[in-house]
Design an enzyme around this catalytic site. Sequence first.
Site, PDB file in Angstrom:
ATOM      1  N   ARG A 185       3.808  18.678   0.947  1.00  0.00           N
ATOM      2  CA  ARG A 185       4.364  19.870   0.299  1.00  0.00           C
ATOM      3  C   ARG A 185       3.634  20.214  -0.996  1.00  0.00           C
ATOM      4  NH1 ARG A 185       9.502  22.016   1.711  1.00  0.00           N
ATOM      5  NH2 ARG A 185       9.396  22.074   3.966  1.00  0.00           N
ATOM      6  N   THR A 226      -6.895   6.656  10.096  1.00  0.00           N
ATOM      7  CA  THR A 226      -6.812   5.543   9.143  1.00  0.00           C
ATOM      8  C   THR A 226      -8.082   4.704   9.296  1.00  0.00           C
ATOM      9  OG1 THR A 226      -5.473   3.646   8.429  1.00  0.00           O
ATOM     10  CG2 THR A 226      -5.497   4.105  10.786  1.00  0.00           C
ATOM     11  N   THR A 227      -8.284   3.732   8.423  1.00  0.00           N
ATOM     12  CA  THR A 227      -9.514   2.931   8.458  1.00  0.00           C
ATOM     13  C   THR A 227      -9.629   2.226   9.814  1.00  0.00           C
ATOM     14  OG1 THR A 227      -8.984   2.524   6.152  1.00  0.00           O
ATOM     15  CG2 THR A 227     -10.886   1.363   7.041  1.00  0.00           C
ATOM     16  N   GLU A 247     -11.138  -9.169   3.196  1.00  0.00           N
ATOM     17  CA  GLU A 247      -9.855  -8.817   3.809  1.00  0.00           C
ATOM     18  C   GLU A 247     -10.117  -8.640   5.298  1.00  0.00           C
ATOM     19  OE1 GLU A 247      -7.417  -5.720   2.038  1.00  0.00           O
ATOM     20  OE2 GLU A 247      -6.526  -5.281   3.995  1.00  0.00           O
ATOM     21  N   HIS A 281      -5.673   3.708  -1.687  1.00  0.00           N
ATOM     22  CA  HIS A 281      -6.991   4.060  -1.162  1.00  0.00           C
ATOM     23  C   HIS A 281      -7.301   5.488  -1.600  1.00  0.00           C
ATOM     24  CE1 HIS A 281      -9.706   4.344   2.709  1.00  0.00           C
ATOM     25  NE2 HIS A 281     -10.340   4.684   1.615  1.00  0.00           N
ATOM     26  N   ARG A 303      -6.711  12.977   0.850  1.00  0.00           N
ATOM     27  CA  ARG A 303      -5.584  13.396   1.698  1.00  0.00           C
ATOM     28  C   ARG A 303      -4.244  12.856   1.208  1.00  0.00           C
ATOM     29  NH1 ARG A 303      -6.960  10.065   7.199  1.00  0.00           N
ATOM     30  NH2 ARG A 303      -8.964  11.066   6.903  1.00  0.00           N
ATOM     31  N   HIS A 304      -4.274  11.740   0.483  1.00  0.00           N
ATOM     32  CA  HIS A 304      -3.008  11.249  -0.069  1.00  0.00           C
ATOM     33  C   HIS A 304      -3.129  10.942  -1.577  1.00  0.00           C
ATOM     34  CE1 HIS A 304      -5.011   7.597   1.248  1.00  0.00           C
ATOM     35  NE2 HIS A 304      -4.608   7.678   2.500  1.00  0.00           N
ATOM     36  N   HIS A 309      -3.705  -4.391   7.898  1.00  0.00           N
ATOM     37  CA  HIS A 309      -3.843  -3.209   8.756  1.00  0.00           C
ATOM     38  C   HIS A 309      -2.962  -3.320   9.990  1.00  0.00           C
ATOM     39  CE1 HIS A 309      -5.312   0.505  10.353  1.00  0.00           C
ATOM     40  NE2 HIS A 309      -5.907   0.702   9.196  1.00  0.00           N
ATOM     41  N   GLY A 333       1.132  -1.251   4.354  1.00  0.00           N
ATOM     42  CA  GLY A 333       1.549   0.064   3.881  1.00  0.00           C
ATOM     43  C   GLY A 333       2.459   0.814   4.822  1.00  0.00           C
ATOM     44  N   ARG A 343      -9.369   8.306  -1.000  1.00  0.00           N
ATOM     45  CA  ARG A 343     -10.304   8.733   0.046  1.00  0.00           C
ATOM     46  C   ARG A 343     -11.118   9.931  -0.423  1.00  0.00           C
ATOM     47  NH1 ARG A 343      -8.673   6.564   5.372  1.00  0.00           N
ATOM     48  NH2 ARG A 343     -10.422   7.802   6.098  1.00  0.00           N
ATOM     49  N   GLU A 393      -8.769   0.501  -2.800  1.00  0.00           N
ATOM     50  CA  GLU A 393      -9.651   0.552  -1.634  1.00  0.00           C
ATOM     51  C   GLU A 393     -10.568   1.758  -1.805  1.00  0.00           C
ATOM     52  OE1 GLU A 393      -7.183   0.995   1.772  1.00  0.00           O
ATOM     53  OE2 GLU A 393      -6.209  -0.916   1.504  1.00  0.00           O
ATOM     54  N   HIS A 426       1.058   6.204   1.731  1.00  0.00           N
ATOM     55  CA  HIS A 426       1.854   7.159   2.520  1.00  0.00           C
ATOM     56  C   HIS A 426       3.051   7.721   1.772  1.00  0.00           C
ATOM     57  CE1 HIS A 426      -0.961   6.802   5.562  1.00  0.00           C
ATOM     58  NE2 HIS A 426      -0.663   5.566   5.924  1.00  0.00           N
ATOM     59  N   ASN A 465       0.856  -1.179   0.000  1.00  0.00           N
ATOM     60  CA  ASN A 465       0.000   0.000   0.000  1.00  0.00           C
ATOM     61  C   ASN A 465       0.900   1.240   0.000  1.00  0.00           C
ATOM     62  OD1 ASN A 465      -1.446   2.273   1.036  1.00  0.00           O
ATOM     63  ND2 ASN A 465      -3.065   0.911   1.722  1.00  0.00           N
TER      64      ASN A 465
HETATM   65  N1  PXP Z   1      -5.921  -2.875   4.241  1.00  0.00           N
HETATM   66  C1  PXP Z   1      -6.863  -1.898   4.266  1.00  0.00           C
HETATM   67  C2  PXP Z   1      -8.253  -2.247   3.840  1.00  0.00           C
HETATM   68  C3  PXP Z   1      -6.540  -0.587   4.661  1.00  0.00           C
HETATM   69  O1  PXP Z   1      -7.479   0.349   4.685  1.00  0.00           O
HETATM   70  C4  PXP Z   1      -5.195  -0.303   4.995  1.00  0.00           C
HETATM   71  C5  PXP Z   1      -4.814   1.096   5.351  1.00  0.00           C
HETATM   72  O2  PXP Z   1      -4.981   1.922   4.252  1.00  0.00           O
HETATM   73  C6  PXP Z   1      -4.255  -1.334   4.924  1.00  0.00           C
HETATM   74  C7  PXP Z   1      -4.649  -2.626   4.576  1.00  0.00           C
HETATM   75  C8  PXP Z   1      -2.812  -1.111   5.227  1.00  0.00           C
HETATM   76  O3  PXP Z   1      -2.661  -0.760   6.565  1.00  0.00           O
HETATM   77  P1  PXP Z   1      -1.253  -0.280   7.099  1.00  0.00           P
HETATM   78  O4  PXP Z   1      -0.946   1.015   6.400  1.00  0.00           O
HETATM   79  O5  PXP Z   1      -1.472  -0.124   8.565  1.00  0.00           O
HETATM   80  O6  PXP Z   1      -0.260  -1.342   6.761  1.00  0.00           O
END
Ligand code: PXP
Length: 248
Positions: free
Chosen positions: A18, A101-102, A154, A43, A49-50, A194, A216, A45, A70, A10, A7
């Site tokens: 910036r 975060t989610t 998931e 993702h 934001r990213h 996650h 991620g 959103r 996502e 970030h 992921n």
């Molecule tokens: N899976 C899902 C569905 C998520 O929403 C996220 C966070 O965006 C992740 C996995 C990855 O989580 P992490 O960034 O904590 O590894």
Amino acid sequence: MIKLGVNIDHVATLRQARLAIEPNLIRAAVLSEMYGADGITIHLREDRRHIQDNDLIIIRKAITKKLNLELATENNDVLALALDIVPDMATLVPETREEVTTEGGLNVENKTVRLKTENAIEKLKNKGVTISLFVDPKPEVMKIAKELGAEYIEIHTGAYSEAKNCKIRKVELQKIIEAVKSARAMGLNVNAGHGLNYDNVTEIAAIKEIEELNIGHSIVARSVFVGLPAAVKEMKELMINARKNILL
Ligand code: PXP
């Protein structure tokens, strides 16, 4: 073999800090693929934001492996974009503006959520997108996920990852194992993610029915010190070794 979905949200978070062009998201995606990612997860959103709309369009074209998008079913513009670019997989997640975060899985036990999810699933499936639902590790939601037409779930590993001590972590791990069993019994394929990092990934990767882990934050964080290729490679190695150990 267990798969790793990297992921890269970030990487975009850093860029957006910036409103610049660096770090380059495509480079992050391609390097991740080269060093062990089996797919790229992003993702989009509601608050952007990213990941930005254009990122989605460019990443769809640039990568050679799986694109897992996502998205929250509440956001009609995000859904429209998803229908336009057609990711390989769509992971439906809950989303609130205030969250960092989610925070939890989709509440598919709620009728309104279920209807919105069903509607999004139908549209995405008609485009040939594989559907995954991000759910908490509760055996009872697997039947609903199946009825809704998901092919994958998931499992949210947040509670496991954030466990304050070994005892709680063990309990959370057991919940994940039970949820995996229940999902497999319903004929669902299972991903998880996650909060997974270099210290806690092994026990989850060792659950042999899990097909893919989406990771991620910990990978992007480690890449600050060792570079993204090494960070991705190291995570993939931990996952593969976890699987090897249970096969021995
Ligand atoms: N899976 C899902 C569905 C998520 O929403 C996220 C966070 O965006 C992740 C996995 C990855 O989580 P992490 O960034 O904590 O590894």
